[in-house]
Design a protein around this motif. Structure first.
Motif, PDB file in Angstrom:
ATOM      1  N   UNK A 193     -20.582  26.867 -18.723  1.00 37.32           N
ATOM      2  CA  UNK A 193     -21.389  25.854 -19.409  1.00 37.32           C
ATOM      3  C   UNK A 193     -20.856  24.438 -19.160  1.00 37.32           C
ATOM      4  N   UNK A 194     -19.821  24.338 -18.321  1.00 34.85           N
ATOM      5  CA  UNK A 194     -19.249  23.042 -18.001  1.00 34.85           C
ATOM      6  C   UNK A 194     -18.354  22.482 -19.082  1.00 34.85           C
ATOM      7  N   UNK A 195     -17.873  23.345 -19.977  1.00 33.40           N
ATOM      8  CA  UNK A 195     -17.022  22.898 -21.078  1.00 33.40           C
ATOM      9  C   UNK A 195     -15.550  23.112 -20.742  1.00 33.40           C
ATOM     10  N   UNK A 196     -14.696  22.254 -21.302  1.00 33.95           N
ATOM     11  CA  UNK A 196     -13.255  22.418 -21.153  1.00 33.95           C
ATOM     12  C   UNK A 196     -12.838  23.629 -21.985  1.00 33.95           C
ATOM     13  N   UNK A 197     -12.392  24.686 -21.310  1.00 36.79           N
ATOM     14  CA  UNK A 197     -12.122  25.943 -21.995  1.00 36.79           C
ATOM     15  C   UNK A 197     -10.690  26.424 -21.889  1.00 36.79           C
ATOM     16  N   UNK A 198      -9.873  25.731 -21.105  1.00 36.35           N
ATOM     17  CA  UNK A 198      -8.502  26.164 -20.973  1.00 36.35           C
ATOM     18  C   UNK A 198      -7.777  25.373 -19.897  1.00 36.35           C
ATOM     19  N   UNK A 199      -6.620  25.861 -19.524  1.00 35.69           N
ATOM     20  CA  UNK A 199      -5.841  25.191 -18.492  1.00 35.69           C
ATOM     21  C   UNK A 199      -4.936  26.199 -17.793  1.00 35.69           C
ATOM     22  N   UNK A 200      -4.464  25.796 -16.623  1.00 32.51           N
ATOM     23  CA  UNK A 200      -3.473  26.560 -15.870  1.00 32.51           C
ATOM     24  C   UNK A 200      -2.301  25.618 -15.649  1.00 32.51           C
ATOM     25  N   UNK A 201      -1.125  26.058 -16.036  1.00 36.53           N
ATOM     26  CA  UNK A 201       0.058  25.215 -15.916  1.00 36.53           C
ATOM     27  C   UNK A 201       0.966  25.714 -14.792  1.00 36.53           C
ATOM     28  N   UNK A 202       1.652  24.792 -14.109  1.00 38.08           N
ATOM     29  CA  UNK A 202       2.584  25.213 -13.062  1.00 38.08           C
ATOM     30  C   UNK A 202       3.798  25.910 -13.666  1.00 38.08           C
ATOM     31  N   UNK A 203       4.480  26.743 -12.871  1.00 36.33           N
ATOM     32  CA  UNK A 203       4.222  27.051 -11.459  1.00 36.33           C
ATOM     33  C   UNK A 203       3.000  27.944 -11.308  1.00 36.33           C
ATOM     34  N   UNK A 204       2.263  27.763 -10.213  1.00 41.82           N
ATOM     35  CA  UNK A 204       1.024  28.476 -10.006  1.00 41.82           C
ATOM     36  C   UNK A 204       1.245  29.739  -9.181  1.00 41.82           C
ATOM     37  N   UNK A 205       0.611  30.815  -9.616  1.00 40.19           N
ATOM     38  CA  UNK A 205       0.643  32.081  -8.883  1.00 40.19           C
ATOM     39  C   UNK A 205      -0.774  32.340  -8.373  1.00 40.19           C
ATOM     40  N   UNK A 206      -1.034  32.184  -7.074  1.00 40.89           N
ATOM     41  CA  UNK A 206      -2.393  32.347  -6.549  1.00 40.89           C
ATOM     42  C   UNK A 206      -3.028  33.690  -6.888  1.00 40.89           C
TER      43      UNK A 206
ATOM     44  N   UNK B 119       0.809  -1.224   0.000  1.00 40.54           N
ATOM     45  CA  UNK B 119       0.000   0.000   0.000  1.00 40.54           C
ATOM     46  C   UNK B 119       0.842   1.273   0.000  1.00 40.54           C
ATOM     47  N   UNK B 120       2.153   1.130  -0.181  1.00 35.23           N
ATOM     48  CA  UNK B 120       3.036   2.290  -0.217  1.00 35.23           C
ATOM     49  C   UNK B 120       3.366   2.712  -1.646  1.00 35.23           C
ATOM     50  N   UNK B 121       2.423   2.524  -2.534  1.00 33.68           N
ATOM     51  CA  UNK B 121       2.616   2.941  -3.929  1.00 33.68           C
ATOM     52  C   UNK B 121       2.369   4.441  -4.064  1.00 33.68           C
ATOM     53  N   UNK B 122       2.717   4.974  -5.218  1.00 33.49           N
ATOM     54  CA  UNK B 122       2.445   6.373  -5.537  1.00 33.49           C
ATOM     55  C   UNK B 122       1.560   6.429  -6.771  1.00 33.49           C
ATOM     56  N   UNK B 123       1.164   7.624  -7.145  1.00 34.34           N
ATOM     57  CA  UNK B 123       0.351   7.808  -8.351  1.00 34.34           C
ATOM     58  C   UNK B 123       0.907   9.006  -9.119  1.00 34.34           C
ATOM     59  N   UNK B 124       1.382   8.755 -10.311  1.00 33.32           N
ATOM     60  CA  UNK B 124       1.802   9.850 -11.191  1.00 33.32           C
ATOM     61  C   UNK B 124       0.556  10.462 -11.816  1.00 33.32           C
ATOM     62  N   UNK B 125       0.528  11.786 -11.925  1.00 34.56           N
ATOM     63  CA  UNK B 125      -0.650  12.428 -12.513  1.00 34.56           C
ATOM     64  C   UNK B 125      -0.263  13.777 -13.102  1.00 34.56           C
ATOM     65  N   UNK B 126      -1.088  14.260 -14.003  1.00 34.47           N
ATOM     66  CA  UNK B 126      -0.852  15.567 -14.601  1.00 34.47           C
ATOM     67  C   UNK B 126      -0.865  16.630 -13.519  1.00 34.47           C
ATOM     68  N   UNK B 127       0.025  17.591 -13.647  1.00 38.91           N
ATOM     69  CA  UNK B 127       0.111  18.658 -12.649  1.00 38.91           C
ATOM     70  C   UNK B 127      -0.676  19.894 -13.055  1.00 38.91           C
ATOM     71  N   UNK B 128      -1.053  20.000 -14.320  1.00 43.40           N
ATOM     72  CA  UNK B 128      -1.835  21.152 -14.774  1.00 43.40           C
ATOM     73  C   UNK B 128      -3.262  21.071 -14.247  1.00 43.40           C
ATOM     74  N   UNK B 129      -3.947  22.201 -14.260  1.00 38.95           N
ATOM     75  CA  UNK B 129      -5.352  22.255 -13.882  1.00 38.95           C
ATOM     76  C   UNK B 129      -6.202  22.565 -15.102  1.00 38.95           C
ATOM     77  N   UNK B 130      -7.313  21.865 -15.234  1.00 39.50           N
ATOM     78  CA  UNK B 130      -8.254  22.149 -16.309  1.00 39.50           C
ATOM     79  C   UNK B 130      -9.164  23.299 -15.892  1.00 39.50           C
ATOM     80  N   UNK B 131      -9.568  24.095 -16.856  1.00 40.71           N
ATOM     81  CA  UNK B 131     -10.473  25.216 -16.610  1.00 40.71           C
ATOM     82  C   UNK B 131     -11.786  24.936 -17.336  1.00 40.71           C
ATOM     83  N   UNK B 132     -12.874  24.851 -16.574  1.00 36.24           N
ATOM     84  CA  UNK B 132     -14.199  24.646 -17.148  1.00 36.24           C
ATOM     85  C   UNK B 132     -14.968  25.958 -17.102  1.00 36.24           C
ATOM     86  N   UNK B 133     -15.663  26.284 -18.188  1.00 34.55           N
ATOM     87  CA  UNK B 133     -16.432  27.527 -18.231  1.00 34.55           C
ATOM     88  C   UNK B 133     -17.806  27.321 -17.588  1.00 34.55           C
TER      89      UNK B 133
END
Length: 215
Positions: free
Chosen positions: A186-199, A170-184
């Motif tokens: 209307x619930x549509x995929x409209x863009x993304x935010x890529x790291x490094x993130x500036x709050x 149970x000590x496994x890891x999970x690789x995953x995309x670091x970017x964030x998807x942006x939904x408008x």
């Protein structure tokens, strides 16, 4: 040296990233989209309709596409055992969320944390984890096939990485995309935010987009 699983996910991530880059390069234009100029959020045109999905939220209810309408939403994939990227990203997002608190709840931007580790992350656990960063964060998960379909619809990827030799199963890891998807709204995929993130930039962009979309 990468193991095979990590190599596969890296290749898939590059392919997904190139696809999003191409969408932005050939279709994105502030004049066409009609949205304000953004700094952290990379919008692309046309927005992409998401296929049907059903995720289980931390309160036990189902999260379906219609529930994401009416708000700009940032979607971040992760898992609660993540040692660094996930907690750091959620902490940064909480700083942006604090800047949105004056926006009416009915149109306030949302953050959706989706755990891609359902084996260890129950709905209760992901709720406690996400809400420790900010009370408004939505948290959801699903079984692996549903998560793979949802991630693919956002041009994102994830893969389980086996534990090192001799480590508990149970000590496994999970690789995953670091970017964030942006939904408008209307619930549509409209863009993304890529790291490094500036709050601060994320907060300003989502506030401006929310204002522009307000009736």
């Amino acid at each position: 040296m990468f193991n095979r699983t990590t190599l596969v996910i890296l290749i898939a991530a590059v392919a997904a990233g190139l696809g999003l880059w191409a969408s932005q390069k050939y279709f994105a234009s502030p004049a066409v989209t009609g949205w304000p100029q953004t700094q952290a959020v990379r919008l692309f045109q046309p927005p992409r309709e998401l296929p049907d999905f059903s995720l289980r939220q931390s309160d036990g209810t189902q999260l379906v596409p219609g529930e994401l309408k009416g708000h700009w939403t940032l979607v971040f994939l992760g898992f609660t055992h993540c040692p660094d990227v996930c907690p750091m990203t959620l902490a940064q997002l909480s700083q942006a969320q604090k800047q949105w608190e004056a926006i009416p709840e009915s149109i306030r931007p949302r953050v959706l944390f989706v755990s891609v580790d359902p084996e260890r992350d129950s709905p209760d656990r992901i709720g406690e984890y996400a809400h420790a960063f900010h009370k408004d964060t939505l948290a959801a998960t699903a079984d692996i096939p549903a998560l793979e379909k949802f991630a693919a619809s956002l041009s994102m990827v994830f893969a389980k990485v086996p534990p090192e030799d001799g480590a508990p199963a149970d000590q496994y890891s999970v690789d995953h995309s670091a970017s964030m998807a942006v939904l408008d709204p209307q619930g549509r995929m409209s863009g993304l935010v890529q790291p490094p993130f500036d709050p601060n930039l994320i907060a300003a962009d989502l506030a401006a987009l929310t204002q522009a979309a307000a009736p």
